[in-house]
Design an enzyme around this catalytic site. Structure first.
Site, PDB file in Angstrom:
ATOM      1  N   GLU A 173       0.814  -1.226   0.000  1.00  0.00           N
ATOM      2  CA  GLU A 173       0.000   0.000   0.000  1.00  0.00           C
ATOM      3  C   GLU A 173       0.845   1.273   0.000  1.00  0.00           C
ATOM      4  OE1 GLU A 173      -0.814  -2.613   1.890  1.00  0.00           O
ATOM      5  OE2 GLU A 173      -2.862  -3.132   1.294  1.00  0.00           O
ATOM      6  N   HIS A 210     -10.065  -4.819  10.096  1.00  0.00           N
ATOM      7  CA  HIS A 210     -10.687  -4.661   8.776  1.00  0.00           C
ATOM      8  C   HIS A 210     -11.974  -3.846   8.852  1.00  0.00           C
ATOM      9  CE1 HIS A 210      -7.830  -7.758   7.835  1.00  0.00           C
ATOM     10  NE2 HIS A 210      -8.221  -7.850   6.580  1.00  0.00           N
TER      11      HIS A 210
END
Lengths: 433, 324
Positions: free
Chosen positions: B60, B129
């Site tokens: 990322e 998450h």
């Protein structure tokens, strides 16, 4: 073929004094001296394409290991630079005398600029951080001299040299250091954040290795737009230990991006020597091997050597659209920043003095040009005097410039607001009263 | 008007913009050949090819930073985060680079990038998450933050975000991807910084963004049917820029405000709205500003308990009733 292009200094002397790069792991001094003739003949090792292929099997990549291991380390003792002749390299052979003198002028300008800044910093007139580039000037000047008009460069926070080398003015840079509205970033960036997109210079970034993926983005855009150029992203020896740099190497190889990562290895990540901060097997650049990225090392003290190696790396990036890591050995005379209280504690005064007297890139280049008879001592003195005068005038400009206006605090945050576009008119953007 | 899903509305927005502007490209984990982890980019790789729709490694920080660098050069990256929760490993790139470069360069550079993906809890996947970082990102001057609740808004806001010359953090919701709604064919934009009154009312203002807007609409029906209370539902749509005028106009009309927020309560989006009302709607209010937010604990895995953590219609109804 040895990948390392810098020569260790005469080994006896080095070993006896133990003042080889303090950063050098002990193995470094035990390495054999590479054969200068080979290194000079082909400055940048071109690896077999298999090694470079993004999907190369690990075995293929490993094939180059043997060679790499046989080379000396890039963080070995600095070369007695004059002992190896890079002047015949294709990147140097056609240089005109005026260009060579121009390089000297640029290096002197950077040094005098920073020394002028240091004076005001020490007086407390200038604030912020001040990461001086003194001792490393050849790297920025050499790089700028190789840019083809479509190449893009980006660096970290030790950015004054790169800024001046690409053509930013002393006035705007000095004013920025003073935090003035006439500064290159209008007093909003400071020492670590000089930018000149019109000169293909994308900063100036304060977070260690934070610029490495931005450089990847520059290379991505170059490839996407089919531009005949490459990106050169600088980082220090400390930055190689940030995870994002490893991510970048992987993506650069995976997508064949035209980027040269130049590790300016000055031996210290702030106050921690390379030896104490990095697990090294030969060189930092060698880590690239694990990502199927070609790499090389070279000395950064001699402009000819730097240009020969970086020139080849940049040309390869442009022509083949391939990444490369080039580790350049260099040295900073001052601390990590001027605020580095321990600047003279983690390395000996003798070490600093030795670099200043034996490996100063400006002195080396001056001597080279005198030897080539393209410049006289009197001309050098004149150039230096001009650089000093320019720096002093820039300081005057900076000091006498106005502070940024209070209104400017809320400018340059959102493009759409600054340009009063439709998108900049809807909703509230700033929440202070 | 065609009725399509929130997911398809986004997909249509990408297709429109990929077709219109060759500088637009999509990038992220599994966005291309896999068709997107949540199928938001389905079919686009096949249609636009590997240059425009790009699978990334799981890196990322690097691909967010790559997006910033490419945007500085004039490209318009649309970078997908499989979950906004994953932004945390690349925060330096979003905050320090996308968020600050324009300022630190004195306006020489802008970063026309969209960072997008789902940002929601309620899916039984645990705390790492389930983050909703709209408050963190909206706390950075230089970034814009958008949280659409409906398919129509998703498409119009996405097209506006891609055309925007600043970095937009676009927060979707996995629980909304399958929702249906009327969405026109072709390109249209909804300006950032314009809230929408999704339901008119006179008794209380329910102020929300993202999926909480739907929770408010459901609560409003219950309030009307069972308690004779007509709630007005204000959908912020965009967190930064923020449409304060619509919020204040609504509260001036209803004299009551209940803020509903799937963000956490401490320094969350609702905190900002509460501060706004305290400063500018004090004289309009007949009752204290109340909030229904995610419970102030990490998202729990256990399904029935997780449901308790997020605002639902009954909790909103109860809170509204407590203000009368």
């Amino acid at each position: 073929m040895a990948r390392t292009l810098s020569l260790p200094s005469k080994s006896k002397k080095t070993a006896a004094k133990k003042v080889a790069r303090p950063a050098a792991p002990k193995v470094a001094t035990k390495k054999a001296t590479p054969k200068p003739a080979q290194a000079a003949a082909k400055p940048v090792k071109k690896a077999p394409s298999k090694v470079l292929a993004p999907k190369a099997a690990p075995k293929k990549a490993a094939a180059s290991k043997g060679k790499a291991a046989a080379s000396t380390t890039g963080i070995a003792a600095p070369a007695k630079v004059a002992s190896l002749d890079f002047s015949k390299s294709p990147f140097n052979a056609s240089l005109k005398p005026a260009q060579k003198v121009g390089f000297l002028r640029e290096m002197l300008r950077i040094r005098r600029f920073e020394q002028q800044a240091l004076k005001y910093y020490n007086q407390g007139i200038m604030g912020g951080f001040l990461h001086l580039y003194n001792g490393q000037e050849s790297v920025a000047v050499g790089t700028a001299s190789l840019m083809n008009g479509h190449d893009e460069i980006i660096t970290a926070y030790r950015d004054h040299g790169h800024a001046l080398a690409v053509g930013m003015g002393m006035n705007e840079c000095m004013a920025e250091l003073f935090g003035k509205g006439t500064g290159c970033s209008k007093g909003k960036g400071g020492s670590m954040h000089f930018f000149a997109p019109d000169k293909h210079y994308w900063g100036g970034h304060g977070i260690v290795a934070g610029q490495t993926p931005l450089g990847l983005g520059l290379a991505f855009a170059i490839k996407y737009k089919k531009i005949n150029g490459c990106a050169v992203a600088f980082l220090g020896d400390g930055a190689v230990n940030q995870g994002v740099f490893s991510e970048c190497l992987n993506m650069a190889a995976l997508w064949d991006l035209p980027i040269v990562y130049v590790i300016e290895n000055n031996g210290y990540s702030m106050g921690t020597s390379l030896e104490r901060s990095s697990a090294v097997n030969g060189s930092l650049a060698k880590r690239a091997e694990g990502f199927c990225v070609e790499w090389a090392t070279c000395g950064g003290f001699d402009l000819y050597e730097l240009r020969a190696n970086l020139g080849a790396a940049m040309e390869r990036a442009r022509k083949e659209s391939k990444p490369m890591v080039l580790e350049v050995s260099t040295y900073r005379y001052y601390g990590h920043s001027v605020a580095d209280a321990n600047a003279k504690k983690y390395r000996s005064p003798e070490e600093i003095e030795r670099y200043k007297t034996e490996y100063d890139p400006i002195t080396i280049w001056q001597n080279q040009l005198l030897k080539e008879k393209v410049v006289t001592q009197a001309q050098i003195e004149k150039i230096d005097a001009e650089a000093k005068a320019e720096a002093a005038a820039a300081a005057e400009f900076g000091i006498s410039s106005p502070w940024p206006t209070e209104e400017s605090i809320f400018e340059d945050i959102y493009h759409e607001v600054d340009h009063k576009t439709e998108a900049g008119q809807t909703g509230r953007f700033f929440f202070s009263e | 008007m065609p009725v399509i899903t929130y997911r398809q509305a986004l997909n249509d927005a990408f297709a429109e913009e990929l077709t219109r502007d060759e500088n637009v490209f999509l990038m992220g984990e599994e966005v291309a050949q896999y068709n997107g982890a949540y199928k938001v980019t389905e079919g686009l790789w096949e249609r636009f090819g590997s240059k425009r729709v790009i699978d990334t490694p799981i890196s990322e920080a690097a691909f967010l930073g790559l997006g910033v660098g490419a945007a500085m050069m004039g490209l318009r990256p649309v970078v997908e985060l499989m979950f906004w929760s994953f932004a945390y490993v690349g925060f330096d790139q979003i905050i320090n680079n996308a968020g600050c470069i324009r300022y630190m360069s004195g306006g020489l550079i802008n970063v026309p990038m969209v960072v997008r993906g789902p940002a929601n809890g309620g899916t039984n996947v645990g705390a790492t998450h389930s983050h909703t970082p709209e408050n963190f990102l909206a706390n950075t001057p230089g970034l814009k933050v958008v949280c659409p609740a409906t398919p129509y808004d998703a498409k119009g806001l996405m097209i506006a975000s891609i055309r925007d010359n600043d970095t937009v953090c676009f927060m979707e919701n996995t629980l909304l991807y399958g929702d249906l709604g009327e969405v026109p064919d072709g390109a249209y934009t909804i300006p950032l910084g314009v809230a929408e009154v999704k339901r008119e009312g006179i008794d209380v203002s329910l102020i929300a963004h993202g999926r909480a807007v739907l929770t408010c609409l459901a609560a409003a029906e219950i309030l009307a049917a069972e308690h004779g209370i007509e709630a007005e539902v204000v959908d912020l749509r965009s967190i930064r820029p923020l449409d304060e005028e619509t919020i204040l106009n609504s509260v001036a009309k209803t004299h009551r405000a209940v803020l509903v927020d799937e963000n956490k309560p401490f320094c969350g989006v609702s905190s900002q709205i509460a501060a706004l009302l305290a400063e500018h709607a004090f004289d309009d209010l007949d009752a204290p500003v109340l909030r229904v937010t995610a419970l102030d604990a990490p998202a729990i895995y256990s399904m029935p308990l997780e449901k308790l953590q997020l605002p639902d219609a009954q909790a909103v109804v109860a809170k509204v009733l407590s203000s009368f």
